[in-house]
Scaffold this motif. Structure first.
Motif, PDB file in Angstrom:
ATOM      1  N   UNK A 109       0.383   5.904  -9.308  1.00  0.00           N
ATOM      2  CA  UNK A 109      -0.682   5.129  -8.660  1.00  0.00           C
ATOM      3  C   UNK A 109      -1.179   5.761  -7.364  1.00  0.00           C
ATOM      4  N   UNK A 110      -0.797   7.007  -7.106  1.00  0.00           N
ATOM      5  CA  UNK A 110      -1.081   7.594  -5.793  1.00  0.00           C
ATOM      6  C   UNK A 110      -2.571   7.686  -5.486  1.00  0.00           C
ATOM      7  N   UNK A 111      -3.405   8.127  -6.459  1.00  0.00           N
ATOM      8  CA  UNK A 111      -4.849   8.212  -6.209  1.00  0.00           C
ATOM      9  C   UNK A 111      -5.466   6.819  -6.063  1.00  0.00           C
ATOM     10  N   UNK A 112      -5.047   5.925  -6.924  1.00  0.00           N
ATOM     11  CA  UNK A 112      -5.492   4.543  -6.864  1.00  0.00           C
ATOM     12  C   UNK A 112      -5.108   3.921  -5.519  1.00  0.00           C
ATOM     13  N   UNK A 113      -3.886   4.196  -5.069  1.00  0.00           N
ATOM     14  CA  UNK A 113      -3.398   3.646  -3.817  1.00  0.00           C
ATOM     15  C   UNK A 113      -4.150   4.142  -2.618  1.00  0.00           C
ATOM     16  N   UNK A 114      -4.590   5.391  -2.646  1.00  0.00           N
ATOM     17  CA  UNK A 114      -5.359   5.926  -1.522  1.00  0.00           C
ATOM     18  C   UNK A 114      -6.649   5.141  -1.332  1.00  0.00           C
ATOM     19  N   UNK A 115      -7.411   4.942  -2.408  1.00  0.00           N
ATOM     20  CA  UNK A 115      -8.679   4.218  -2.307  1.00  0.00           C
ATOM     21  C   UNK A 115      -8.466   2.770  -1.879  1.00  0.00           C
ATOM     22  N   UNK A 116      -7.516   2.089  -2.494  1.00  0.00           N
ATOM     23  CA  UNK A 116      -7.310   0.675  -2.178  1.00  0.00           C
ATOM     24  C   UNK A 116      -6.848   0.478  -0.742  1.00  0.00           C
ATOM     25  N   UNK A 117      -6.000   1.371  -0.238  1.00  0.00           N
ATOM     26  CA  UNK A 117      -5.540   1.259   1.140  1.00  0.00           C
ATOM     27  C   UNK A 117      -6.669   1.447   2.137  1.00  0.00           C
ATOM     28  N   UNK A 118      -7.488   2.455   1.924  1.00  0.00           N
ATOM     29  CA  UNK A 118      -8.579   2.730   2.857  1.00  0.00           C
ATOM     30  C   UNK A 118      -9.600   1.602   2.870  1.00  0.00           C
ATOM     31  N   UNK A 119      -9.964   1.117   1.685  1.00  0.00           N
ATOM     32  CA  UNK A 119     -10.952   0.042   1.606  1.00  0.00           C
ATOM     33  C   UNK A 119     -10.389  -1.255   2.172  1.00  0.00           C
ATOM     34  N   UNK A 120      -9.108  -1.505   1.958  1.00  0.00           N
ATOM     35  CA  UNK A 120      -8.471  -2.689   2.549  1.00  0.00           C
ATOM     36  C   UNK A 120      -8.603  -2.668   4.067  1.00  0.00           C
ATOM     37  N   UNK A 121      -8.295  -1.536   4.681  1.00  0.00           N
ATOM     38  CA  UNK A 121      -8.351  -1.448   6.138  1.00  0.00           C
ATOM     39  C   UNK A 121      -9.777  -1.616   6.658  1.00  0.00           C
TER      40      UNK A 121
ATOM     41  N   UNK B 102       0.813  -1.215   0.000  1.00  0.00           N
ATOM     42  CA  UNK B 102       0.000   0.000   0.000  1.00  0.00           C
ATOM     43  C   UNK B 102       0.843   1.259   0.000  1.00  0.00           C
ATOM     44  N   UNK B 103       1.954   1.235   0.727  1.00  0.00           N
ATOM     45  CA  UNK B 103       2.848   2.391   0.758  1.00  0.00           C
ATOM     46  C   UNK B 103       3.457   2.654  -0.613  1.00  0.00           C
ATOM     47  N   UNK B 104       3.797   1.593  -1.316  1.00  0.00           N
ATOM     48  CA  UNK B 104       4.344   1.740  -2.669  1.00  0.00           C
ATOM     49  C   UNK B 104       3.305   2.342  -3.599  1.00  0.00           C
ATOM     50  N   UNK B 105       2.066   1.833  -3.529  1.00  0.00           N
ATOM     51  CA  UNK B 105       0.999   2.367  -4.383  1.00  0.00           C
ATOM     52  C   UNK B 105       0.736   3.836  -4.084  1.00  0.00           C
ATOM     53  N   UNK B 106       0.742   4.193  -2.802  1.00  0.00           N
ATOM     54  CA  UNK B 106       0.429   5.573  -2.415  1.00  0.00           C
ATOM     55  C   UNK B 106       1.559   6.538  -2.777  1.00  0.00           C
ATOM     56  N   UNK B 107       2.805   6.074  -2.706  1.00  0.00           N
ATOM     57  CA  UNK B 107       3.939   6.964  -2.937  1.00  0.00           C
ATOM     58  C   UNK B 107       4.268   7.134  -4.412  1.00  0.00           C
ATOM     59  N   UNK B 108       3.998   6.111  -5.213  1.00  0.00           N
ATOM     60  CA  UNK B 108       4.307   6.199  -6.639  1.00  0.00           C
ATOM     61  C   UNK B 108       3.389   7.221  -7.311  1.00  0.00           C
ATOM     62  N   UNK B 109       3.937   8.232  -7.975  1.00  0.00           N
ATOM     63  CA  UNK B 109       3.085   9.264  -8.593  1.00  0.00           C
ATOM     64  C   UNK B 109       2.063   8.700  -9.573  1.00  0.00           C
TER      65      UNK B 109
END
Length: 334
Positions: A272-284, A263-270
């Motif tokens: 995938x950053x928006x995609x990573x935000x949604x996937x991380x929150x829904x995962x939790x 999730x940190x990789x998805x959020x930090x990579x420019x």
């Protein structure tokens, strides 16, 4: 090392640390402590500090409103209307402010729903939920600030405006949609009472407040469905592995660390950053990391309900966007 990789390391340290602290102190929903990590982190130091402060203030205000509503409005109809109105007004206020300073109003709106909904549907202790929410917010904000502040550059230049006018009519419409979605979700949760119904109601409230508070929701509309689907799938895999291997608390923590790293990789990579935000929150939310959980069936049905809520809210907000922003939302994710 590319800058975004170093940022991913910082986010992972913050997320893993916040979860560990909340888990050790046996907070009711320790995964709440990880959520600020993905949102409070910003490209510039000024924005990081503003978000950190407003996250705490908004959470305190929302928790206070939620508790007051629960204690002084025992009638479920009045309580549903009050929470719907609170989420709607918070969404309207966030859109009306229209800058980084809107984050406090948005968090207040979301926290009202997070405190009230589980207490109404599952008869959870509202004071415990509110206190847990505040503690987890403090833990998450401290963790992300400590991990990223020293390495986050200053923007410099002129100070950001406190408010930007993005259109009063749009803001009013967004507030009404958030209010209607919250009332609909709460009504279903009260009538049904199942786990999926509570997840559906929370997702409707949270998604409508998030999208409604944004002057330009087109990035969120592009990524919310694929991001939610990936987050739900990851949560189910996490739970299935944990159950199959019969992992203890330490084993589950080490397992979730792998998902937090991804999730940190998805959020930090420019890219995938928006995609990573949604996937991380829904995962939790779906995996309920750090809790006993509600079983594989409930988690799958709850995840599906969240995905349906994302479909509903995204469909509504596509109609509310101006033409030029709606075209941006229709473009396929890169």
């Amino acid at each position: 090392m590319q800058h975004w990789i170093w940022r991913a390391v910082q986010l992972f340290i913050a997320a893993a640390g916040a979860l560990a602290v909340a888990w050790v102190f046996e907070l009711h929903n320790p995964y709440w402590a990880v959520m600020p990590i993905w949102v409070v982190s910003q490209a510039f130091r000024e924005d990081l500090v503003i978000r950190a402060i407003l996250r705490i203030i908004g959470t305190l205000i929302g928790a206070a409103i939620g508790l007051a509503a629960l204690y002084y409005l025992p009638n479920p109809v009045l309580l549903t209307l009050a929470v719907g109105l609170s989420v709607g007004l918070g969404t309207l206020a966030a859109f009306w402010i229209g800058t980084v300073y809107s984050y406090g109003a948005m968090m207040a709106a979301i926290t009202v729903a997070v405190v009230v909904l589980p207490a109404m549907a599952n008869h959870a202790a509202p004071l415990n939920l509110a206190v847990d929410r505040v503690w987890c917010t403090l833990i998450g904000v401290i963790a992300v600030t400590a991990a990223t502040f020293p390495f986050t550059p200053l923007r410099g230049g002129d100070r950001l405006p406190i408010r930007a006018n993005h259109g009063g009519v749009r803001g009013l419409k967004n507030g009404c949609v958030a209010m209607a979605c919250t009332i609909l979700g709460m009504s279903i949760a009260l009538l049904v009472g199942d786990f999926w119904a509570v997840g559906f109601a929370l997702a409707l409230s949270i998604f409508s407040a998030l999208m409604g508070g944004m002057p330009d929701a087109s990035p969120a509309l592009r990524y919310i469905l694929p991001g939610s689907a990936i987050g739900i799938a990851a949560a189910i895999v996490y739970r299935l592995i944990g159950a199959t291997l019969e992992l203890n608390s330490l084993g589950l923590y080490l397992l979730v660390a792998v998902f937090l790293a991804a999730g940190a990789i998805l959020r930090a990579n420019p890219r995938t950053t928006n995609f990573g935000l949604d996937s991380n929150m829904i995962f939790l939310l779906t995996a309920e990391v750090g809790t006993v959980g509600h079983g594989a069936f409930n988690e799958m049905s709850g995840g599906a309900a969240m995905l349906v809520a994302a479909l509903i809210v995204s469909a509504l907000h596509r109609r509310l966007l101006p033409a030029h922003l709606a075209e941006k939302a229709r473009r396929r994710p890169a």
